[in-house]
Design a protein around this motif. Structure first.
Motif, short mmCIF file in Angstrom:
data_model
loop_
_atom_site.label_atom_id
_atom_site.label_comp_id
_atom_site.label_asym_id
_atom_site.label_seq_id
_atom_site.Cartn_x
_atom_site.Cartn_y
_atom_site.Cartn_z
N THR A 25 34.42 43.05 86.71
CA THR A 25 33.45 44.09 86.38
C THR A 25 33.25 44.98 87.59
O THR A 25 33.44 44.55 88.73
CB THR A 25 32.08 43.48 86.00
OG1 THR A 25 31.71 42.57 87.03
CG2 THR A 25 32.14 42.76 84.67
N ARG A 26 32.84 46.23 87.33
CA ARG A 26 32.69 47.17 88.43
C ARG A 26 31.45 46.82 89.25
O ARG A 26 31.45 46.90 90.47
CB ARG A 26 32.56 48.57 87.85
CG ARG A 26 32.64 49.62 88.90
CD ARG A 26 32.95 50.96 88.26
NE ARG A 26 32.58 52.02 89.18
CZ ARG A 26 32.28 53.24 88.79
NH1 ARG A 26 32.28 53.56 87.51
NH2 ARG A 26 31.97 54.15 89.68
N TYR A 27 30.38 46.47 88.53
CA TYR A 27 29.14 46.10 89.22
C TYR A 27 28.72 44.72 88.74
O TYR A 27 28.98 44.34 87.61
CB TYR A 27 28.03 47.10 88.92
CG TYR A 27 28.35 48.49 89.40
CD1 TYR A 27 28.32 48.79 90.76
CD2 TYR A 27 28.67 49.49 88.50
CE1 TYR A 27 28.63 50.06 91.21
CE2 TYR A 27 28.98 50.77 88.94
CZ TYR A 27 28.95 51.05 90.30
OH TYR A 27 29.26 52.30 90.74
N GLY A 28 28.02 44.01 89.62
CA GLY A 28 27.54 42.69 89.23
C GLY A 28 26.43 42.78 88.22
O GLY A 28 26.43 42.10 87.21
N THR A 29 25.46 43.65 88.48
CA THR A 29 24.30 43.68 87.62
C THR A 29 23.91 45.12 87.29
O THR A 29 24.57 46.05 87.73
CB THR A 29 23.12 42.91 88.27
OG1 THR A 29 22.07 42.78 87.32
CG2 THR A 29 22.60 43.63 89.50
N ALA A 30 22.87 45.27 86.48
CA ALA A 30 22.40 46.58 86.09
C ALA A 30 20.88 46.58 86.21
O ALA A 30 20.18 46.02 85.37
CB ALA A 30 22.84 46.91 84.67
N LEU A 31 20.43 47.18 87.29
CA LEU A 31 19.00 47.22 87.56
C LEU A 31 18.35 48.32 86.69
O LEU A 31 18.97 49.33 86.41
CB LEU A 31 18.84 47.59 89.04
CG LEU A 31 17.74 46.96 89.87
CD1 LEU A 31 17.78 45.45 89.77
CD2 LEU A 31 17.92 47.38 91.33
N GLN A 32 17.10 48.10 86.31
CA GLN A 32 16.37 49.15 85.58
C GLN A 32 15.31 49.70 86.51
O GLN A 32 14.20 49.21 86.56
CB GLN A 32 15.75 48.58 84.31
CG GLN A 32 16.78 47.85 83.44
CD GLN A 32 16.24 47.47 82.07
OE1 GLN A 32 15.36 48.12 81.53
NE2 GLN A 32 16.81 46.43 81.49
N PHE A 56 30.61 39.88 91.60
CA PHE A 56 31.11 40.63 90.44
C PHE A 56 31.08 42.15 90.66
O PHE A 56 31.08 42.92 89.71
CB PHE A 56 30.32 40.25 89.19
CG PHE A 56 30.65 38.88 88.68
CD1 PHE A 56 31.91 38.63 88.12
CD2 PHE A 56 29.75 37.83 88.78
CE1 PHE A 56 32.24 37.37 87.67
CE2 PHE A 56 30.08 36.57 88.31
CZ PHE A 56 31.33 36.34 87.76
N THR A 57 31.02 42.55 91.92
CA THR A 57 31.05 43.98 92.24
C THR A 57 32.36 44.31 92.94
O THR A 57 32.71 43.68 93.94
CB THR A 57 29.86 44.35 93.15
OG1 THR A 57 28.66 44.08 92.46
CG2 THR A 57 29.91 45.83 93.54
N GLN A 58 33.09 45.26 92.41
CA GLN A 58 34.43 45.52 92.92
C GLN A 58 34.43 45.97 94.38
O GLN A 58 35.36 45.68 95.11
CB GLN A 58 35.15 46.54 92.03
CG GLN A 58 35.78 45.85 90.84
CD GLN A 58 36.12 46.79 89.69
OE1 GLN A 58 35.91 47.99 89.79
NE2 GLN A 58 36.63 46.23 88.61
#
Lengths: 296, 291, 441
Positions: free
Chosen positions: C206-213, C196-198
């Protein structure tokens, strides 16, 4: 053209026009307006985006910034005025009282104090060093001591308490700036006044004070803003009665994220009182007052 | 008061005029200062409700902590960069303003507007403005095909410097502008008759006259930059790792963990580090006629 | 000295004196008002409703009125620390949490809490040396929150499996097939994130697969701990020595580092926490993220998140073993309070099903399994929370300086999470910090 630019004492960096339709000087002046406007626009980008965000619905805020919003809403302003359950009208009133109180107290302390140190030898420079050094200590150092002092003296969570705390914060700034301005006042004026039989008090009130007007205006604006912006002392030294806007706004930073719309609206509203104060103080920020006073 | 050596009438008026200042210092400053120093010498923390006096142990612990010195190093670099840039830009902006032009009053207020936003709120506004998904700046940049990361590990420090300059250049500007207002018009007129250009004459005339203002502004701005907290804390929390941890964040973390003794001791060390600049500034403010 | 200037000087001095000595304590401590601290957000707002209900109902009978003060999220605990250290009696009920209880315990009254009402992991986390010091309110844990529409299309679309397999070969070194998020381990999460990352899959919606914190923040350490625990790691080994320099520790950092370095999350994740992760999901730029349970309600609300509402699924945190950090927010009675009896009456009410039902109805997530089950229609996530806590929940060791350890781990590891510096050096630094804090505690 280039030579003319140099010969004009008030030339600007704007390229002179090839065919002067309006008088060159006026055109130049508009050039300055354009340049300053551009600079002001860049400096105010965060506030501009806060303004945009404050009118967007939560749904629109949560999507791309460039997307045209579906709806506009005043909901965030309602929240920033108290709809969200926080007593914002009171926070605004508290902040205003604290800031004005601090400005008055600072001027009352710093103007005579700086004159006494700068011209009458009070403290022989050591006092000034001590006051300047106060600025060096991180504010958090004073959090617990002030809490203790205020709890014992009944100043905790009161407007006079917050005025005192903010006067403490702004004291070095006020003193140093007034000192630097007093240094600029030519001695001859005071000497002449003394020969005329003026007391030191009269010299301060009638001669020095008017000469200091632009600096005092700048000091007043900066002290107002500093007091208005105080957050750390307010967190520690207030709990409900004297809570200022900065602490009230922190209610919109929650454990489940930041309420961007509400805090944007609060930010927009919160620049208005200092802005009004600055507009008011600005008329003292003009050239000529000093020159006029010297001649008179 | 009559015991003063010189039977000068200044001897009395100096005490009267200085009274508000002295009373304030005695009533509001002495106790917190003394108590703070006392705490700096105690092993006071939340876990230790009955602290005891441990002298210089806290100071020693801070001085021996390598992460404290990394914070100092970052803070010094930050301070030097932003203060010099802000002083230069603020001075140039004041020169630009120091003439008549349409809309001047409004633009003056607009220019100092960023200073009016509380740093605690400004940090949050920057965080929104620069947010990759919902912020304005990344969206606009990507329209122009610039997919740059504003908070990536390479960008974050320059970003923080830029934001400081954006918010605080107006502070330097305001003080310089106020200072320029006390330069008599006649001086400029005299200079322009000589045929020197505006910028040249402005520099030649104002720079020496504004030196005390510049020194005070540098001091105030420098010390405040050294103590910067809110914006950096809100944007980075001092990270990644401790890359952007400045001394205020170091102290705040100690404080919010309930380590009061360490926080107070670190504050004392910070004050000692900065102390040498005070005489430099105060000397500039000393009355030339008396020194 | 002229009359006028004498008057001015007098005014100056009085002004200062008024500023220095004015004001007075308007609150009398004798009435039955209980002052309580909480922080703003869903917890504070929900509690206000419970407070209002109490003040107009049971409180009348008890002769107690509750007055709640919300302090800011980041500074609630700093302010409380100041109050506690000065034995202040201003507030009768303090706000605390699992990660702070050991620090706060010396300032709180021991409580007699009926543990059978709550998740065991929660009451344990509020106990210091066999004494419970706080009454649990909200329970917090993590889920893998994902876009059901996107994951379904990946699972259903045969052609996607080839792309997925190629990415797996590239990133993990072996061919893999898409799995349902319920069955993910960290490798599955990495490959799905790449899908899911372009930059890895140009067709990704979606531009990124995930969103890390990955911001340096103690709460982010709690999220990262899940990776550590799921790999069988912990802060300390069985002998009580720091144990981050281990295979599990290394692997846990590498998982974050891979996601960041391979661009499967935004480069800005190095400064991301809860709000940034929410923004990545609501704006449709990320397909899934490990996120706090409290995030679900907003993401599924069409008013607040039109892009994601109705398309949000939850799965356990990936793992070899699925593990989720659990902590509770809680309230305790100030040892130095002048109104302990009134405070106890209020806490007694808070412990009732009635109060916690009202709390849940107002949008909070109480720590009582029975109440979560009963309010499943309220918030579809409630039953999941109940199941997950029992099955996967863990609470990190309750050491005296647990809070400081979270902070120190964020300080020492957050750079390594985002590809800066050496992993082993960061883990060694983390171990040093833990060792110091365990000793000092």
């Amino acid at each position: 053209m280039a030579l003319e630019t140099i010969s004009d004492g008030r030339g600007t960096t704007v390229t002179p026009p090839r065919t002067p339709v309006v008088p060159r000087r006026r055109r130049r002046a508009w050039g300055v307006t354009a340049a300053v406007s551009a600079i002001a626009a860049v400096l105010n980008l965060p506030l501009f985006f806060a303004l945009l965000t404050s009118f967007k619905s939560d749904a629109d805020i949560a999507r791309s910034a460039l997307r045209v919003p579906d709806t506009l809403t005043l909901e965030h302003y309602a929240n920033a005025m108290g709809q969200a359950g926080y007593d914002f009208p009171r926070y605004f009133l508290n902040s205003t009282l604290i800031s004005i109180g601090t400005v008055v107290t600072i001027l009352v302390i710093c103007v005579p104090g700086a004159y006494a140190m700068g011209r009458l030898g009070l403290g022989r420079g050591h006092l000034l060093k001590g006051i300047a050094a106060l600025r060096l200590i991180p504010v958090i150092f004073f959090a617990v001591p002030f809490f203790l002092l205020f709890s014992r003296t009944g100043l905790y969570d009161t407007i006079p308490g917050m005025v005192t705390a903010n006067t403490f914060i702004s004291l070095p700034l006020g003193t140093l700036l007034v000192m630097s301005a007093i240094r600029e006042v030519p001695h001859e004026i005071e000497e002449a006044a003394k020969l005329d039989g003026c007391s030191d008090y009269r010299i301060v009130a009638r001669i020095v004070l008017p000469l200091l007007a632009p600096t005092l205006a700048a000091v007043a604006v900066l002290v107002f803003i500093t007091a208005w912006s105080d957050y750390l002392f307010a967190v520690i030294l207030t709990s409900s009665e004297a809570t200022p806007v900065t602490v009230g706004a922190a209610n919109f930073v929650t454990s489940t994220g930041i309420r961007w719309g509400d805090i944007s609206a609060t930010t927009v509203l919160s620049v208005l009182p200092p802005l009004v104060f600055a507009l008011f103080a600005q008329r003292y920020l003009v050239r000529g007052l000093s020159a006029g006073a010297i001649k008179g | 008061m009559s015991q003063l050596v010189r039977p000068n009438r200044a001897s009395r008026s100096r005490w009267v005029l200085g009274a508000p200042l002295l009373i304030f210092l005695a009533a509001v400053v002495l106790f917190p200062l003394g108590y703070g120093l006392f705490v700096a010498g105690q092993d006071r923390s939340l876990l230790n409700p009955d602290p005891s006096w441990i002298g210089l142990d806290n100071i020693a612990a801070v001085v021996q902590d390598s992460s404290f010195w990394r914070a100092v190093r970052f803070t010094v670099i930050y301070t030097v960069v932003v203060t010099s840039v802000e002083l230069i830009l603020g001075f140039l902006l004041a020169l630009l303003f120091n003439r008549r032009f349409p809309g001047k009053r409004l633009l003056l207020s607009l220019t100092i507007l960023p200073v009016m936003i509380a740093p605690a709120l400004m940090g949050i506004m920057f965080r929104l403005l620069l947010n990759q998904d919902i912020g304005l700046v990344p969206s606009v940049l990507s329209v122009f095909g610039w997919e740059i990361s504003l908070f990536g590990t390479d960008a974050v420090v320059p970003m923080l410097l830029l934001l400081d300059v954006l918010q605080w250049t107006p502070f330097a500007f305001l003080l310089f502008y106020a200072g320029m207002q006390s330069v008599p018009d006649e001086l400029y007129e005299a200079a322009s008759i000589d045929g020197s250009g505006y910028w040249r004459s402005a520099l030649a005339i104002t720079v020496p006259l504004l030196l005390p203002v510049a020194v005070v502004t540098a001091f105030l701005r420098g010390v405040d930059a050294f103590r910067t907290f809110d914006v950096v804390y809100v944007l980075t929390g001092g990270g990644p790792g401790d890359y952007t941890t400045n001394v205020s964040i170091y102290i705040y973390k100690a404080f919010s963990s309930g380590n009061f003794g360490i926080a107070a001791a670190a504050s004392v060390v910070v004050c000692l580090i900065l102390l040498p600049v005070v005489p430099v500034v105060v000397r500039r403010l000393a009355d030339p006629a008396r020194s | 000295m002229s009359k006028r200037s004498r008057a001015v000087s007098a005014a100056l001095i009085t002004g200062v004196l008024v500023a220095a000595c004015g004001g007075g304590d308007s609150d009398s401590a004798s009435d039955g008002t209980v002052k309580m601290v909480l922080w703003p957000g869903p917890e504070g707002e929900a509690m206000q409703q419970v407070v209002d209900e109490y003040n107009t109902g049971q409180g009348q009978t008890d002769g107690v009125r509750v007055d709640m003060t919300l302090l800011s999220r980041s500074d609630t605990f700093s302010k409380q620390a100041t109050l506690m250290s000065q034995s202040s009696s201003e507030f009768d009920v303090y706000f605390t949490a699992s990660y702070l209880i050991a620090q706060h315990a010396p300032y709180l009254e021991p409580l007699d809490v009926d543990v059978s009402d709550y998740f065991p992991v929660v009451t344990e986390s509020l106990t210091v040396e066999d004494t419970t010091y706080a009454l649990p309110l909200d329970v917090s844990n993590h889920f893998l929150i994902y876009r059901t529409d996107l994951i379904d299309s990946l699972l259903d679309d045969e052609s996607a499996h080839d792309v997925y397999g190629d990415l797996a070969e590239q990133l993990i070194g072996q061919r893999m097939t898409p799995k349902h998020p319920d069955e993910w381990d960290w490798d599955d999460m990495i490959v799905a994130a790449a899908y899911f990352t372009q930059s890895h899959n140009p067709d990704s919606p979606t531009r990124y697969g995930t969103a890390l914190q990955a911001r340096n923040l103690l709460f982010n350490t709690m999220i990262w701990n899940n990776v550590l625990w799921s790999e069988g790691g912990s802060w300390l080994d069985d002998g009580g020595a720091p144990a981050l320099s281990s295979d599990a520790g290394r692997r846990a950092v590498e998982v974050y580092r891979t996601i960041y370095d391979k661009g499967l999350t935004s480069p800005d994740s190095s400064q991301a926490e809860f709000p940034e992760t929410q923004a990545a999901l609501t704006s449709g730029s990320a397909a899934f993220a490990i996120q706090w349970s409290a995030a679900y309600a907003e993401l599924d609300d069409p008013e607040q998140s039109p892009e994601t509402a109705g398309r949000i699924g939850i799965a356990p945190v990936p793992g070899p073993e699925h593990r989720t950090h659990v902590h509770a927010l809680a309230v305790g009675i100030n040892k130095d309070s002048d109104r302990k009896d009134a405070a106890a009456a209020w806490l007694e009410y808070l412990a009732t099903d009635e109060a916690m039902s009202a709390y849940a109805a107002a949008g909070a997530i109480p720590s009582n399994p029975s109440i979560l089950e009963a309010h499943a229609d309220q918030n579809p996530i409630f039953p999941y929370i109940a199941d997950h806590l029992d099955e996967y929940g863990y609470s990190p060791p309750a050491l005296p300086r647990t809070y400081d350890i979270y902070v120190a781990l964020a300080d020492t590891l957050s750079a390594a999470w985002v590809g800066q510096g050496d992993v082993d050096a960061a883990l060694a630094a983390a171990d040093d910090a833990i060792a110091q804090l365990v000793d000092a505690g």
